[in-house]
Enzyme design. Structure first.
Site, short mmCIF file in Angstrom:
data_model
loop_
_atom_site.label_atom_id
_atom_site.label_comp_id
_atom_site.label_asym_id
_atom_site.label_seq_id
_atom_site.Cartn_x
_atom_site.Cartn_y
_atom_site.Cartn_z
N ARG A 68 0.67 -1.30 0.01
CA ARG A 68 0.19 0.01 -0.01
C ARG A 68 0.83 1.37 0.13
O ARG A 68 0.30 2.26 0.32
CB ARG A 68 -0.97 0.01 0.99
N ASN A 98 -0.17 -2.12 -7.51
CA ASN A 98 -1.37 -1.19 -7.36
C ASN A 98 -1.42 -0.33 -6.22
O ASN A 98 -2.37 -0.47 -5.32
CB ASN A 98 -2.68 -2.13 -7.53
N ASP A 314 -1.33 -12.95 -1.20
CA ASP A 314 -2.13 -11.90 -1.35
C ASP A 314 -2.54 -11.00 -0.39
O ASP A 314 -3.49 -10.66 -0.36
CB ASP A 314 -3.42 -12.53 -2.19
#
Lengths: 435, 338
Positions: A68, A98, A314
């Site tokens: 993040r 991402n 994940d």
């Protein structure tokens, strides 16, 4: 760098074909020696760890985590995420791109991998396969590879356009790294928030079909075949978090055919079914979703028979307020770094008779191979001193509130684990010590 | 927590389950037959009271109606029920509140609680929303319809309608009260919360539920709703077995790309007088509304002697009164633990 002598442990190092009592000496960030018990009696070391009753294994490697940072550090940061990794026995993690902004440039990648971010374990990264992960134009694979990229992915979404995926596979093959694909035909999953099936029907939620996963896997395998045949290249496709029997069967067949396909399975997919959603527990919401029991069993069978190459968490932290929303609106993902080993040992080792050496292979040697992390995933003399020491018989309950991650979004709060990490050592530094 | 499995055995791990305030009604699965019986007994009791007695039951109590979706019957009947019991009500709808400004469901619930709401009646487009509200506020929450999930008060009023019309109203209900009764629910089962609640409630009392509709609106997965539920795609075959025919509207707003040939649908699934007289001349005809006359049901059937559609609405008012009394712990529910 202080030396560490690990005595009396059971060394499980599948890369060296070793599963026996050994003493291990770590020196200058490297494995200096692995000797039969007593063989290192003369060695001097600043610290001695008595590992009697413990497994001493190569540090775990997770090829799929979301840290993040940059952009969403209220969920997690590289520092807290890698601290959670260390607590879970991991010494290397691969950060997904991402972030905000998407990691699609050399500058972004260098910033992420910079020491100043405070990673306490080895941080690798897979930058975006396409700019902005928009699925249109591939990023500069050569430059990013030189800057440390270990693969490319648009994780969170698939590279949907066949033409773009083909280009990405060819470009990745030319630099020798995998394309790591989130296999989901998003044209089939709009508005869906869980697995399609009787549970989704009962809960009144729209379901993602197994075909949505299988279609992309099938398409990508076809591309591998075409590229091998017509371009003389050997692209490497890594299929992320395989969750269905159907996709697993396609991967098994592609491997038998000799194509370069690897795949990962997430602990939640071998531990839970979609029943775990209960009354709309958003901590059981992730993508791909928890599936039916038949798919869970197929995933376990593939872990046992060698079809699956590695376990990857994940790890996807989200803030409490984001998960405290209507089920359909809550974001996908759960944390996983601190529960992966405990679940693997409990479900696969104890529940299904998988040897600890195979568990270690799935969590260290094989993932090291997928990202070509040289001198990691093994305790062979000369390798990096990346070590996990754990008590394989310890039964304990995971408590989310004690997690090192900034986020506590896990369906495993209070769940029983088997095998507890006593210490994690990364490049010779003790980065975690059990309580 | 369900679904956690250990190895090949289905050993479940004890993980703390969430608890909701007593008196909540979030899904019919939470109701035992005894509780259903107690709710309907309370409904009878309240119905027998005169208006003045009724108005004392919840005097001074505060009930919030939180509606994120439009509603005529459900909202009005809950509101009238609350008022007839003497409670103060407030209506918050998504179109005239801070919900439009992006306030979360949790914060909206906490705000209502801070303003003194003792119970929240929630209608929401998202399945499961009442669980979130009940968990975050700790208040009793009545699910007045959540997405495609459930509409428990509708199933209870449908049950009361069936019991009354079939002459099965007895003192206490049990698992055999509806033995021999086949209820055919026809139409857009996939998107229907009414179908789900009925298909999970009625078999608890012994009814057989046949679901009927085209595959696009009725997937085989529906059999997973539980024992006592069957699928018959031929409407005439299903109807021939029916004591109760419950018709559902096609929910255009939730179709999400599913295309239905309406002419063909009407031909196969519309309940019209000829079909009713041929297949099930004595069957009770029900519809939760809103009805689309001329589509799933012919006007003359809706208005005909078999129809219980208006009675359903009246039972709704009565049953919802009992649910409010139950939610606020004011009635004869002492013996029932939730």
């Amino acid at each position: 760098m202080s030396d560490i002598l690990i005595l009396n442990g059971r060394v499980v190092d599948p890369a060296s074909g070793l599963d026996a009592e050994r003493d291990v000496l770590l020196r200058d960030g490297r494995v200096a020696a692995v000797e039969a018990p007593g063989g290192l009696n003369g060695a001097q070391a600043k610290e001695k760890i008595d590992a009697a009753g413990m497994v001493v294994a190569p540090g775990l490697i997770d090829v799929h985590v979301h840290l993040r940072e940059p952009g969403q550090t209220y969920k997690e940061s590289i520092k807290t995420g890698t601290a959670a990794a260390a607590a879970g026995g991991f010494t290397s993690v691969v950060a997904m791109p991402n972030t905000v902004p998407v990691n699609d440039s050399v500058a972004g990648l260098e910033w992420m991998l910079d020491e100043a971010r405070g990673a306490c374990v080895k941080l690798f990264a897979m930058p975006a396969a396409t700019f902005g992960s928009n699925g249109e134009e591939i990023t500069d694979f050569h430059a990013l590879h030189r800057a440390g990229a270990v693969g490319f992915t648009d994780d969170g979404k698939p590279v949907l356009e066949t033409r773009v995926m083909r280009t990405a596979l060819v470009a990745a093959a030319s630099v020798g790294v995998p394309i790591s694909q989130h296999a989901e035909d998003t044209r089939l999953t709009g508005g869906c928030s869980m697995n399609a099936g009787p549970v989704a029907f009962r809960l009144g939620l729209r379901g993602m079909t197994i075909e949505a996963e299988a279609k992309i896997v099938e398409r990508d395998i076809r591309l591998l075949r075409e590229i091998e045949r017509y371009e003389g290249l050997r692209p490497h496709l890594h299929v992320q978090h395989v969750s269905t029997a159907k996709a697993m069967e396609l991967i098994r067949a592609a491997k038998n055919e000799g194509l370069h396909v690897t795949c990962e399975v997430a602990p939640h997919h071998f531990s839970l079914t979609d029943e775990a959603i209960g009354d709309y527990d958003t901590n059981a919401k992730m993508n791909p979703p928890l599936r039916a029991e038949a798919d869970r069993m197929a995933v376990i069978a593939a872990l046992l028979d060698g079809t699956v190459d590695c376990i990857a968490t994940d790890h996807a932290p989200h803030a409490r307020f984001e998960k405290e929303q209507e089920f359909e609106r809550a974001p996908n993902g759960i944390t996983g770094l601190e529960t992966a080993l405990g679940l693997a040992l409990r479900v696969l080792h104890k529940g299904h008779g998988m040897k600890i050496s195979r568990v270690m292979e799935l969590m260290s040697a094989n993932p090291a191979g997928i990202i070509a992390a040289a001198e990691r995933g093994t305790l062979a003399a000369g390798s990096f001193a990346d070590v996990v020491i754990f008590d394989p018989a310890a039964e304990w309950s995971f408590e989310a509130k004690r997690s090192r991650s900034k986020s506590k979004n896990t369906p495993f709060d209070g769940a029983a684990m088997l095998g507890r990490v006593a210490a994690t050592i990364c490049e010779g530094r003790v980065v975690y010590r059990g309580e | 927590m369900n679904g956690w499995t250990d190895g090949g055995t289905m050993t479940r791990v004890e993980v703390k389950t969430l608890e909701y305030a007593a008196g909540s009604l979030l899904k019919v699965g939470d109701l035992s037959v005894e509780e259903v019986s107690a709710i309907l007994a309370e409904t009878d009791r309240i119905e027998r009271l005169d208006a003045a007695e009724k108005a004392r039951i919840l005097v001074g109590r505060r009930i919030a109606l939180l509606f994120y979706e439009s509603s005529t019957r459900t909202r009005t009947s809950f509101e009238l029920a609350a008022k007839s019991l003497g409670a103060t009500t407030t209506l918050v709808s998504d179109k005239s509140s801070s919900i439009e400004k992006g306030e979360s469901l949790k914060d909206t619930g906490l705000t209502l609680r801070a303003l003194g709401a003792e119970c929240i009646i929630l209608r929401h487009a998202s399945s499961g929303a009442p669980f979130l509200l009940a968990k975050s506020t700790g208040l009793p929450v009545l699910n007045a319809g959540d997405g495609m999930h459930e509409h428990p008060s509708q199933a209870l009023l449908d049950l009361r309608t069936i019991l009354t019309r079939l002459g099965l109203k007895t003192k206490a209900l049990d698992a055999k009260t509806l033995d021999g009764v086949t209820v055919v629910i026809t139409g857009d089962i996939l998107h229907s919360r009414v179908a789900r609640s009925n298909a999970m409630l009625l078999p608890k009392l012994g009814a057989r539920v046949i679901l009927c509709g085209p595959a696009a609106l009725l997937p085989e997965y529906a059999l997973g709703l539980g024992p006592g539920v069957e699928i018959e795609r031929d409407f005439d075959k299903a109807l021939k077995q029916a004591q109760v025919a419950m018709m559902l509207r096609i929910q255009r707003e939730r179709l999400a790309g599913v295309e239905i040939d309406l002419a063909q649908y009407i031909d196969r699934y519309q309940l019209h007088m000829e079909r009713l007289e041929k297949d099930a001349p004595d069957a009770l005809v029900m519809h939760p509304g809103p009805m689309i006359r001329g589509l799933e049901i012919a006007g003359e059937v809706a208005d005909g002697p078999n129809s219980a559609i208006e009675e359903q609405v009246r039972h709704g008012l009565a049953v919802r009164s009992a649910l409010l009394v139950r939610a606020l712990g004011a009635g004869g529910f002492e013996s029932v633990t939730v």
